[in-house]
Design a protein around this motif. Sequence first.
Motif, PDB file in Angstrom:
ATOM      1  N   ARG A   1      -3.402  17.289  -1.561  1.00  0.00           N
ATOM      2  CA  ARG A   1      -4.725  16.702  -1.381  1.00  0.00           C
ATOM      3  C   ARG A   1      -5.643  17.651  -0.624  1.00  0.00           C
ATOM      4  O   ARG A   1      -6.819  17.794  -0.956  1.00  0.00           O
TER       5      ARG A   1
ATOM      6  N   ALA B   1       0.838  -1.211   0.000  1.00  0.00           N
ATOM      7  CA  ALA B   1       0.000   0.000   0.000  1.00  0.00           C
ATOM      8  C   ALA B   1       0.867   1.253   0.000  1.00  0.00           C
ATOM      9  O   ALA B   1       0.542   2.247  -0.670  1.00  0.00           O
TER      10      ALA B   1
ATOM     11  N   GLN C   1       0.089  15.384   1.011  1.00  0.00           N
ATOM     12  CA  GLN C   1      -1.049  15.752   1.855  1.00  0.00           C
ATOM     13  C   GLN C   1      -1.470  17.197   1.629  1.00  0.00           C
ATOM     14  O   GLN C   1      -2.663  17.500   1.602  1.00  0.00           O
TER      15      GLN C   1
ATOM     16  N   ALA D   1      -1.447   4.107  -1.660  1.00  0.00           N
ATOM     17  CA  ALA D   1      -2.857   3.809  -1.389  1.00  0.00           C
ATOM     18  C   ALA D   1      -3.138   4.093   0.081  1.00  0.00           C
ATOM     19  O   ALA D   1      -3.282   3.187   0.891  1.00  0.00           O
ATOM     20  N   TRP D   2      -3.219   5.355   0.421  1.00  0.00           N
ATOM     21  CA  TRP D   2      -3.348   5.775   1.816  1.00  0.00           C
ATOM     22  C   TRP D   2      -4.624   5.264   2.456  1.00  0.00           C
ATOM     23  O   TRP D   2      -4.663   5.046   3.664  1.00  0.00           O
ATOM     24  N   GLU D   3      -5.669   5.071   1.660  1.00  0.00           N
ATOM     25  CA  GLU D   3      -6.945   4.604   2.209  1.00  0.00           C
ATOM     26  C   GLU D   3      -6.866   3.162   2.709  1.00  0.00           C
ATOM     27  O   GLU D   3      -7.730   2.719   3.468  1.00  0.00           O
ATOM     28  N   HIS D   4      -5.829   2.405   2.310  1.00  0.00           N
ATOM     29  CA  HIS D   4      -5.668   1.015   2.751  1.00  0.00           C
ATOM     30  C   HIS D   4      -4.687   0.897   3.923  1.00  0.00           C
ATOM     31  O   HIS D   4      -4.299  -0.206   4.281  1.00  0.00           O
TER      32      HIS D   4
ATOM     33  N   SER E   1      -8.980  19.331  -1.997  1.00  0.00           N
ATOM     34  CA  SER E   1     -10.224  19.138  -1.263  1.00  0.00           C
ATOM     35  C   SER E   1     -10.879  20.482  -0.924  1.00  0.00           C
ATOM     36  O   SER E   1     -12.089  20.641  -1.048  1.00  0.00           O
TER      37      SER E   1
END
Length: 157
Positions: free
Chosen positions: A89, A45, A86, A50-53, A93
């Motif tokens: 992101r 990950a 980050q 894949a930060w969501e994992h 966002s």
Amino acid sequence: MSDASPSAAGPATPGALLAAARVRAGLSLDEVARRSCVPREALCALEADAWEHLPAMVYVRGFLRLYAREVGVDPEAPLRLLDAVQRRREASSEQAHADAQAHAWSRLRVRATYALAFGAFIVAVLTALLSLAPQPIGAQDLGPDAAAVGGGAAAGE
């Protein structure tokens, strides 16, 4: 330990930096997992960004440090890249949130305009209906002669 820090032409993400360093070091993911005590799934990950994992960011930062040490990279280099990712992101966002808010206000203004137009139409229709309605008999103007005739008949009896 080499100072494999990101350069202008280097990897733009922590995962890409660490994967490239692992390949250069000739290590497999299983070897890095065994030596660093970071689960293989977490290393996969990390390499895929894949930060969501992954678990909470505090653990991710620890995993990045451990992984970097095992492949001979300055442990702060992937953390700097993570911070940059980050920030991008968060900015993305925030921009999406601002766009959604602007769209919501635009829709609200359109709805308010339609509501105001509908209200004005209702007032116009009610005004027209009330002006066409017959007047009550007591409110009609009988003129000055009618009062004298009505008064004379009552006085003569």
